[in-house]
Structure formats: C-alpha cells, structure tokens
Design a protein around this motif. Structure first.
Motif, PDB file in Angstrom:
ATOM      1  N   SER A 196     -59.243  -5.448  32.264  1.00 24.51           N
ATOM      2  CA  SER A 196     -59.468  -5.818  33.365  1.00 24.51           C
ATOM      3  C   SER A 196     -58.082  -6.183  33.606  1.00 24.51           C
ATOM      4  N   PRO A 197     -57.241  -4.676  34.322  1.00 20.32           N
ATOM      5  CA  PRO A 197     -56.025  -5.455  35.660  1.00 20.32           C
ATOM      6  C   PRO A 197     -56.218  -6.271  36.235  1.00 20.32           C
ATOM      7  N   THR A 198     -55.123  -7.595  35.841  1.00 13.35           N
ATOM      8  CA  THR A 198     -55.325  -9.099  36.741  1.00 13.35           C
ATOM      9  C   THR A 198     -54.197  -8.506  38.447  1.00 13.35           C
ATOM     10  N   LYS A 199     -54.400  -9.787  38.414  1.00 14.49           N
ATOM     11  CA  LYS A 199     -53.543  -9.279  40.331  1.00 14.49           C
ATOM     12  C   LYS A 199     -52.407  -9.162  40.078  1.00 14.49           C
ATOM     13  N   ARG A 225     -47.438  -8.395  35.318  1.00 18.24           N
ATOM     14  CA  ARG A 225     -48.108  -8.775  33.761  1.00 18.24           C
ATOM     15  C   ARG A 225     -48.586  -7.943  33.956  1.00 18.24           C
ATOM     16  N   MET A 226     -49.168  -7.181  34.318  1.00 16.37           N
ATOM     17  CA  MET A 226     -50.135  -5.594  33.395  1.00 16.37           C
ATOM     18  C   MET A 226     -48.646  -4.742  32.421  1.00 16.37           C
ATOM     19  N   GLU A 227     -47.301  -4.474  33.575  1.00 16.87           N
ATOM     20  CA  GLU A 227     -46.713  -4.043  33.508  1.00 16.87           C
ATOM     21  C   GLU A 227     -45.929  -5.060  31.372  1.00 16.87           C
ATOM     22  N   TRP A 228     -45.487  -5.953  31.728  1.00 16.15           N
ATOM     23  CA  TRP A 228     -45.093  -6.650  31.052  1.00 16.15           C
ATOM     24  C   TRP A 228     -46.183  -6.710  29.661  1.00 16.15           C
ATOM     25  N   MET A 229     -47.802  -6.741  30.072  1.00 11.25           N
ATOM     26  CA  MET A 229     -48.486  -6.314  28.367  1.00 11.25           C
ATOM     27  C   MET A 229     -48.867  -4.471  28.078  1.00 11.25           C
ATOM     28  N   VAL A 230     -48.450  -3.956  29.445  1.00  9.05           N
ATOM     29  CA  VAL A 230     -48.637  -2.312  27.776  1.00  9.05           C
ATOM     30  C   VAL A 230     -47.439  -2.735  27.179  1.00  9.05           C
ATOM     31  N   GLU A 231     -46.333  -2.235  27.704  1.00 10.81           N
ATOM     32  CA  GLU A 231     -45.000  -2.694  26.911  1.00 10.81           C
ATOM     33  C   GLU A 231     -45.027  -3.299  26.581  1.00 10.81           C
ATOM     34  N   LYS A 232     -45.746  -4.812  25.608  1.00  6.17           N
ATOM     35  CA  LYS A 232     -45.517  -5.560  24.301  1.00  6.17           C
ATOM     36  C   LYS A 232     -47.262  -4.784  23.953  1.00  6.17           C
ATOM     37  N   TYR A 271     -49.497   3.794  38.199  1.00  9.04           N
ATOM     38  CA  TYR A 271     -49.692   4.075  36.169  1.00  9.04           C
ATOM     39  C   TYR A 271     -47.821   4.949  36.179  1.00  9.04           C
ATOM     40  N   ASP A 272     -46.857   5.351  37.331  1.00  7.82           N
ATOM     41  CA  ASP A 272     -45.809   6.134  36.883  1.00  7.82           C
ATOM     42  C   ASP A 272     -44.782   5.092  35.995  1.00  7.82           C
ATOM     43  N   ARG A 273     -45.190   3.004  36.884  1.00 10.76           N
ATOM     44  CA  ARG A 273     -44.340   2.762  36.582  1.00 10.76           C
ATOM     45  C   ARG A 273     -45.004   1.986  35.020  1.00 10.76           C
ATOM     46  N   LEU A 274     -46.617   2.134  34.584  1.00 11.53           N
ATOM     47  CA  LEU A 274     -46.641   1.449  33.734  1.00 11.53           C
ATOM     48  C   LEU A 274     -46.329   2.522  32.383  1.00 11.53           C
ATOM     49  N   GLU A 275     -46.403   3.543  32.652  1.00 11.13           N
ATOM     50  CA  GLU A 275     -45.916   4.768  31.696  1.00 11.13           C
ATOM     51  C   GLU A 275     -44.752   4.302  31.350  1.00 11.13           C
ATOM     52  N   LYS A 276     -43.384   4.283  32.222  1.00  8.53           N
ATOM     53  CA  LYS A 276     -42.004   3.973  32.098  1.00  8.53           C
ATOM     54  C   LYS A 276     -41.990   2.967  31.345  1.00  8.53           C
ATOM     55  N   LYS A 277     -43.411   2.095  31.126  1.00  8.15           N
ATOM     56  CA  LYS A 277     -42.691   1.101  30.672  1.00  8.15           C
ATOM     57  C   LYS A 277     -42.910   1.461  28.993  1.00  8.15           C
ATOM     58  N   ILE A 278     -44.417   1.938  28.848  1.00  8.97           N
ATOM     59  CA  ILE A 278     -44.752   2.415  27.405  1.00  8.97           C
ATOM     60  C   ILE A 278     -43.567   3.071  26.915  1.00  8.97           C
ATOM     61  N   LYS A 279     -43.259   3.949  27.347  1.00  8.06           N
ATOM     62  CA  LYS A 279     -42.082   4.808  26.645  1.00  8.06           C
ATOM     63  C   LYS A 279     -41.097   4.078  26.438  1.00  8.06           C
ATOM     64  N   SER A 327     -55.594 -13.540  29.989  1.00 19.72           N
ATOM     65  CA  SER A 327     -55.770 -11.378  29.578  1.00 19.72           C
ATOM     66  C   SER A 327     -55.494 -10.887  29.371  1.00 19.72           C
ATOM     67  N   GLU A 328     -53.666 -10.934  29.707  1.00 22.11           N
ATOM     68  CA  GLU A 328     -53.249 -10.355  28.650  1.00 22.11           C
ATOM     69  C   GLU A 328     -52.375 -10.947  27.440  1.00 22.11           C
ATOM     70  N   THR A 329     -52.560 -11.926  27.493  1.00 19.97           N
ATOM     71  CA  THR A 329     -52.028 -12.963  25.900  1.00 19.97           C
ATOM     72  C   THR A 329     -53.636 -12.377  25.536  1.00 19.97           C
ATOM     73  N   ALA A 330     -54.828 -12.396  26.005  1.00 22.91           N
ATOM     74  CA  ALA A 330     -55.778 -11.968  24.419  1.00 22.91           C
ATOM     75  C   ALA A 330     -55.493 -10.692  24.138  1.00 22.91           C
ATOM     76  N   ALA A 331     -55.230  -9.842  25.178  1.00 25.17           N
ATOM     77  CA  ALA A 331     -55.291  -7.888  24.845  1.00 25.17           C
ATOM     78  C   ALA A 331     -54.434  -7.744  23.668  1.00 25.17           C
ATOM     79  N   LEU A 332     -52.991  -9.016  24.053  1.00 25.49           N
ATOM     80  CA  LEU A 332     -52.140  -8.480  22.478  1.00 25.49           C
ATOM     81  C   LEU A 332     -52.382  -9.471  20.785  1.00 25.49           C
TER      82      LEU A 332
END
Length: 238
Positions: free
Chosen positions: A80-83, A87-94, A118-126, A218-223
C-alpha cells in the motif's frame, strides 16, 4: 563497469536519443571507439563500441550479446503506497537494487495514497538497474484493490504471505520460505491491515509472517521482505 539502458535493441547498430547522447558524450566524456555496455532490461547485456560520438544522436555498434538467465525464483511484492511519494521512489530504487521481480501497489482500507507518478518511479527503477548492473527491469503495476489481488487465481501456485504486526504472529518469513518458488508477499500501510483484510488473506491461503521484532515503516518492511527472500534462495545448504 558502467551499464547503460536502451529499449528495443534489435539491430547491430542503434542510436541514442538526445538526452542519452548528451549524457554519454558531454557528461561522461565518452568518445568514438570507446567500449560501452548496454542492456535492454529484458535480460540481455550488449558489449558495444561508440562509432559516432554525436552529442545529439550517438550511434552505438553491438560487438557481443550476452543473455542473463532467469532466476529460479520470482519475487512479487505488493504494498500500500504511503503518503510521502519520495519514500515510494526511494523504496522502488532500493527494491530494484536488492532484486525484486515485480511490484504492485494495492489499495487497502487504511491506504494513504492512491495516485502515484509512475513515470518517476520507472526512471528510478531504470537508474537502479544501471547502478546495480542488472539486465532485467522489474515489472511495475498500477494500483489495484487488495481484494482483487488476493482473489486472483494466477497466484495459486505462488507461496503467498501477508506480513503484519502482532505479538502472536512471531514466526519469521525466513522460516516459512520454500526455496525456488514464486512468491507474493503483501505489505500493508502505516496503519497496517484491518482485521477483515487479514481474514480475507487467510481465507485465500496467505500465510502470516513476521519480519522481526521491530515495528517497521512500510517501505522498510518491503526491503526486509525482499532481502529475506533473496537471502533464502541464494544461501547454500538451507
């Protein structure tokens, strides 16, 4: 080794767009004749040579193609995405660096956010793939209601987990994992899952699991979850 990204590499030569060309030639100061490595994000590594160092339209020649085989396991993390979108961008990167295969964002009862860039998230992932020298880009899915995700029959062959905080839920994910499987693990929002959501997951054969004694963001739990699955599958004699 530096790794660069270019989608749909099909010919023996290909050209970079102006942004990538400028980065390669002006920022990194690459020149004609220099060796560079590219990936298409689908498992291929291309050993290449710059044959035209035009900063607006650099031409790359493929010298050798190498294929990275799929892992023997598959990690699909749903959260579930956080507010805080940063932090979500950092999470998908890690998560990408650690080694996730697929990420879904899910809407649950206590979700704090339903829209993401999603465009920013995709850039972080790549960017993370290039940084960590990965030749496969994780799949990123749009927001889906938790109920739809839990009820989806395509996950019937997955080992399915739901991580949440409860003193009676004290058996760690590591202990429950079976090696070389496809996994789906659910991570709730800061307010955790509701009792109804937990029961829905249990009714669809999701296993409860702990990620340790600490109360995690949440993002720490995901990692922690993805790292645990990677560790289980990559350590010998477990």
């Amino acid at each position: 080794m530096q790794l660069f990204f270019h989608e749909n590499i099909q010919q023996s030569n290909f050209q970079l767009d102006p942004e990538e060309s400028r980065h390669l030639i002006k920022v990194l100061r690459k020149q004609q004749g220099d060796k560079v490595n590219f990936t298409d994000g689908k498992g291929c590594l291309f050993e290449c040579t710059i044959i035209d160092s035009n900063p607006k339209k650099t031409t790359i020649q493929i010298d050798k193609r190498l294929y990275t085989p799929d892992d023997d396991f598959y990690i699909h993390l749903a959260i579930s995405p956080t507010k805080n979108s940063e932090r979500m961008e950092w999470m998908v990167e890690k998560l990408t660096e650690i080694g996730v295969h697929e990420i879904s964002f899910m809407e649950s009862e206590f979700s704090e956010r339903s829209k993401l860039k999603y465009d920013r998230l995709e850039k972080k992932i790549k960017a993370a793939c290039k940084q960590s020298l990965k030749t496969r880009v994780p799949k990123l899915n749009p927001v889906i209601p938790m109920e739809d995700l839990v009820r989806d029959d395509k996950f019937n062959e997955y080992q399915r987990f739901i991580a949440y905080v409860d003193k009676e839920n004290d058996r760690h994910l590591f202990q429950k994992l079976e090696k070389d499987r496809a996994y789906l693990i659910l991570i709730g929002p800061e307010g955790d899952f509701s009792k109804q959501e937990l029961q829905l997951a249990f009714d669809h054969l999701f296993l409860p699991c702990s990620l340790g004694k600490s109360r995690l963001r949440s993002e720490t739990a995901a990692l922690a979850a993805v790292h645990t699955i990677q560790m289980k599958n990559n350590l010998l004699d477990i």
